[in-house]
Write a protein that holds these residues in place. Structure first.
Motif, PDB file in Angstrom:
ATOM      1  N   GLY A  64       0.829  -1.207   0.000  1.00 44.76           N
ATOM      2  CA  GLY A  64       0.000   0.000   0.000  1.00 44.76           C
ATOM      3  C   GLY A  64       0.857   1.248   0.000  1.00 44.76           C
ATOM      4  N   CYS A  65       1.948   1.185   0.757  1.00 44.78           N
ATOM      5  CA  CYS A  65       2.881   2.316   0.821  1.00 44.78           C
ATOM      6  C   CYS A  65       3.455   2.614  -0.555  1.00 44.78           C
ATOM      7  CB  CYS A  65       3.993   1.993   1.810  1.00 44.78           C
ATOM      8  SG  CYS A  65       5.250   3.260   1.912  1.00 44.78           S
ATOM      9  N   VAL A  66       3.855   1.559  -1.268  1.00 45.58           N
ATOM     10  CA  VAL A  66       4.398   1.748  -2.621  1.00 45.58           C
ATOM     11  C   VAL A  66       3.334   2.363  -3.524  1.00 45.58           C
ATOM     12  CG1 VAL A  66       5.285   0.559  -4.674  1.00 45.58           C
ATOM     13  CG2 VAL A  66       6.045  -0.144  -2.387  1.00 45.58           C
ATOM     14  N   VAL A  67       2.118   1.787  -3.492  1.00 49.89           N
ATOM     15  CA  VAL A  67       1.030   2.298  -4.332  1.00 49.89           C
ATOM     16  C   VAL A  67       0.721   3.759  -3.997  1.00 49.89           C
ATOM     17  CG1 VAL A  67      -1.429   2.064  -4.879  1.00 49.89           C
ATOM     18  CG2 VAL A  67       0.004   0.019  -4.687  1.00 49.89           C
ATOM     19  N   GLY A  68       0.593   4.061  -2.699  1.00 55.68           N
ATOM     20  CA  GLY A  68       0.267   5.427  -2.265  1.00 55.68           C
ATOM     21  C   GLY A  68       1.321   6.424  -2.706  1.00 55.68           C
ATOM     22  N   THR A  69       2.599   6.052  -2.529  1.00 56.43           N
ATOM     23  CA  THR A  69       3.683   6.967  -2.888  1.00 56.43           C
ATOM     24  C   THR A  69       3.702   7.221  -4.391  1.00 56.43           C
ATOM     25  OG1 THR A  69       4.940   5.906  -1.118  1.00 56.43           O
ATOM     26  CG2 THR A  69       6.130   7.444  -2.520  1.00 56.43           C
ATOM     27  N   VAL A  70       3.584   6.141  -5.179  1.00 56.08           N
ATOM     28  CA  VAL A  70       3.638   6.293  -6.636  1.00 56.08           C
ATOM     29  C   VAL A  70       2.444   7.100  -7.145  1.00 56.08           C
ATOM     30  CG1 VAL A  70       3.517   5.028  -8.826  1.00 56.08           C
ATOM     31  CG2 VAL A  70       5.026   4.222  -6.997  1.00 56.08           C
ATOM     32  N   LEU A  71       1.237   6.803  -6.620  1.00 60.33           N
ATOM     33  CA  LEU A  71       0.037   7.547  -7.032  1.00 60.33           C
ATOM     34  C   LEU A  71       0.179   9.034  -6.714  1.00 60.33           C
ATOM     35  CD1 LEU A  71      -3.154   5.502  -6.163  1.00 60.33           C
ATOM     36  CD2 LEU A  71      -2.585   6.605  -8.327  1.00 60.33           C
TER      37      LEU A  71
END
Lengths: 329, 329, 329
Positions: A64-71
């Motif tokens: 989720g952290c990866v997704v949130g940061t990239v988004l």
């Protein structure tokens, strides 16, 4: 090819390829949670996040952290502040939203919807709050993350299909009375101090904490020291005032102080004696604000997140122009 | 006398006669609740308010609305902003206070005292909040109405002679679990969408809703469309997320989104694709804020009123200067 | 040596000796709680505080007041605003913190730590809030005292070693229903009015109240009259609206109105008819805000302190630039 050429090579790629650019911004964004503008720091932080998420049985938080940061890094392109965007200043709130949602909301497809909405809105909230606060020349800090996440966590109570599994049960405040006599050992203080550092990213963890410290030291050793000192003083004070030992051990009285310490001691002021004393005052009051906000939010059943750091830092940064001889930002 | 001459005749009268001027300002004030500066819109809105108040067995709310609007229009003369006063910008908060007080407070002479105090203070609050917000070039929206009414509704708990009959009972938040399986039909969505529009003025109602849409269309058809779209998307999302079907049916998850939709989509931006996507984002997050505020206010036993719209619109309007190519206000 | 020369002698000493300077600033700081810049007023106020603290069996509150005021006066030297510092504008919040902590927290060494932390932080909060509010040309009033004290009082619930003995028990709001028929006599109104004035410094008391009035009159008789009128109108209105008679008798519905009355009527405006009517409106709405905040803070178990005055005064002072012909500050 020399070692020197790796950063140069990387820089050339981030300018040319969109995906490399977003990766670079995401790494810097992750590092910006602790005010560092350095992709190496971000990489070490991501490793630490994966270690702590997996060791706390919540791997989705890391993804989720990866997704949130990239988004957030992609959404950040809507601002006109190109420099701030490339430095990760519109990504760090999405990074924290991406961890917080899987930590507090049960894993369902709608959890991912919340995560996407939260990450995107965190960018709009960053632009909004930064615009409001520039009137007084202070930064938005992690307020966009906290406010966006609070909205989603509070909403989870009203929506049947969003279940806040990790949330504290809403209750009226009561004076805390310890059930047993607690004795504090040296190892208790060392562990609590380290947990306090990794708790900035919402998980306790010794190994993760060492990676976070390494990431800070990669950019600035002074910064890493301030993080440790902030966590240690907050732990000590919380014990002295008689806080819940389980919360102290999990670093829950220290993580806000870690951020206050780094912000006041190194990021927004030039280190020095006067600044050091001012920072210690800030750390002490952060512990009081942390306890006060724990109580304030008890009837609502949501966590403080990093709001005690935000409030304490604003309190000590706004008058800064007057107190401190020089400013960095 | 041609049709064309009626507006001219009316304009001449409003300039000459004080009572005509106050009537004109009051009609525009009522229309300004949905951002329209048009006495015809105001007249259609007042008809809708009378229909919905009488059909919901609370005729006093309609008369209170008239009293509140007129009082605010008279009090508005204290500002130096003559243009804003004549456009009804100091009257729309009094209009809403005038409906809200009879809706939530039992009818006694002291209820009328509260209504008078609330309407007058709403004007002072409008000047105050508008002055604060002009730093960031955003409007006060309905914040003066909400804050003034909240003060009176909260105070009703402490005062024996003010009885808050229509207020929810204060309680700690609990995760909402539906008692029965709910199935949503097309007519459910259509009715909820219409109720959402009339709920802006604190009552559900199909016929009233059609008058509100007609009032909007009298000034701008695009505006009317945005109101319907906002209400529909909010209703759909609330169903998907699993909100209380009774609240959805009464339009309680849609009314704030109606205002957000009109504000973001047509009033403060030039309509266009970029603005349309931005507005949809605003509508989606308004539903989350609506749910969050429902939970936030549960321990206090007061309704959110239009605050979710206000917060969401401020959030999406402050960064607007940066995101959007052009501004209207 | 003539009477005239005493002030001159005093002024010479305050310029030369650091201790005399701090005493002068502390006296002015105490007087500034009610907006007076006069050491004689401060002396009379300190006498009143000792009378009321001792007669209410809480002598520590008086000594805490001295410690808080002096500490804030010393800490105030960190600002660059030398004139404001010498006028006591950085001391009055510490004065109130020094009374409030012993009133609400049980006497232990940690209570004194809280008092010291609170007094010092109140100065930083004053600089912070004053800096924020100068955007709209309004003063910080007693907001730094209230916010700093709230943090410590809320924190007391989470810390075993800080026990909030004088705090109300956290509870959900309920509509107030009087247990017996209350009859109000003239002496009830006179006593309540006087208690309202001394309650500004957190204790009821007739004799203390007379000293506070004398202190105000020493600088301005008009000011003393506004304090009495504010307290009287607030008492009357609270009775009419049906508030708890015990709270009215203790001056708990009047103390915020006393400060609003003095602020709006004499300090920030030139007295006159228009200002008088505006001030009466402010007093009336302060009573509503007082009741609303009592209810708002019920689930948290902390008192409103002087926040109703602060909010009401900001509400009526921000638009002031527009309403009122002239300004003092």
């Amino acid at each position: 090819m020399t070692t020197q050429s790796i950063p140069v090579l990387w820089k050339n790629n981030t300018d040319k390829h969109y995906i490399c650019k977003i990766i670079d911004i995401s790494l810097r964004g992750c590092a910006q949670v602790m005010f560092q503008n350095n992709p190496i720091t971000g990489l070490l932080f991501f490793i630490a996040i994966f270690i702590s998420a997996y060791s706390n049985n919540n791997p989705l938080a890391a993804w989720g952290c990866v997704v949130g940061t990239v988004l957030a890094s992609i959404t950040g392109a809507i601002t006109h502040d190109i420099k701030g965007w490339r430095d990760g200043l519109y990504s760090y709130n999405g990074c924290l939203v991406g961890i917080a949602i899987p930590v507090f909301i049960t894993a369902t497809p709608i959890m991912w919807l919340c995560l996407v909405v939260g990450s995107v809105v965190s960018v709009i909230a960053t632009v909004c709050i930064a615009d409001i606060l520039k009137t007084w020349k202070v930064a938005a800090l992690t307020a966009p993350f906290v406010l966006t996440t609070w909205v989603i966590l509070l909403a989870s109570y009203a929506f049947h299909n969003i279940y806040g599994s990790g949330l504290p049960s809403p209750d009226l405040p009561q004076h805390y009375i310890p059930s047993t006599q607690s004795s504090y050992s040296l190892s208790f203080f060392i562990n609590s101090t380290l947990h306090g550092i990794s708790q900035v990213f919402l998980f306790p963890g010794i190994l993760a904490s060492l990676f976070f410290i390494a990431g800070l030291a990669a950019e600035s050793v002074v910064c890493a020291c301030y993080a440790i000192v902030g966590s240690f003083i907050a732990t000590l004070l919380a014990c002295y005032l008689g806080a819940n030992p389980h919360d102290i051990a999990a670093g829950l009285y220290a993580f806000s102080a870690v951020l206050t310490s780094v912000a006041l001691g190194t990021v927004f002021n030039h280190p020095g004696w006067r600044v050091f004393i001012y920072t210690i005052s800030g750390i002490i009051f952060t512990v009081f604000i942390q306890a006060a906000m724990n109580v304030l939010l008890m009837p609502l059943g949501i966590p403080t997140l990093t709001m005690p750091f935000v409030i304490s830092s604003w309190l000590f940064l706004v008058p800064n122009k007057e107190f401190m001889p020089e400013h960095r930002h």
